[in-house]
Design a protein around this motif. Structure first.
Motif: not given
Length: 83
Positions: A61-73, A5-11
């Motif tokens: 994807f935003m580098e270093g923004e784990d919670s935002f990346n999970q939300h985006s995913h 969840l929230g990984r760059r490759d997945c997004i």
């Protein structure tokens, strides 16, 4: 599974899939006209009126923004369902 969840490759993969799917939808719309039903994700809008360029720009994807990346995913997965 939650480790994905929230990984760059997945997004990036979800974004590519959404672009491909939107292209197929626009191809069908060019022959049939738009299908006018409420969006599942945004029930106050018609699904044919969603601006996918804006949505894809907003949920990237935003580098270093784990919670935002999970939300985006999650939002990108929901947009797949909505399409």
């Amino acid at each position: 599974m939650s480790e994905l969840l929230g990984r760059r490759d997945c997004i990036e993969s979800l974004r590519k899939d959404l672009v491909d799917l939107q292209g197929a939808i626009l191809d069908v719309f060019s022959r049939t006209g738009p299908v006018r039903f409420p969006s599942w994700k945004f029930p106050d809008k018609l699904s044919c009126n969603l601006d996918m360029v804006v949505l894809l720009g907003q949920y990237d994807f935003m580098e270093g923004e784990d919670s935002f990346n999970q939300h985006s995913h999650i939002v990108l997965l929901e947009l797949m369902i909505d399409r």
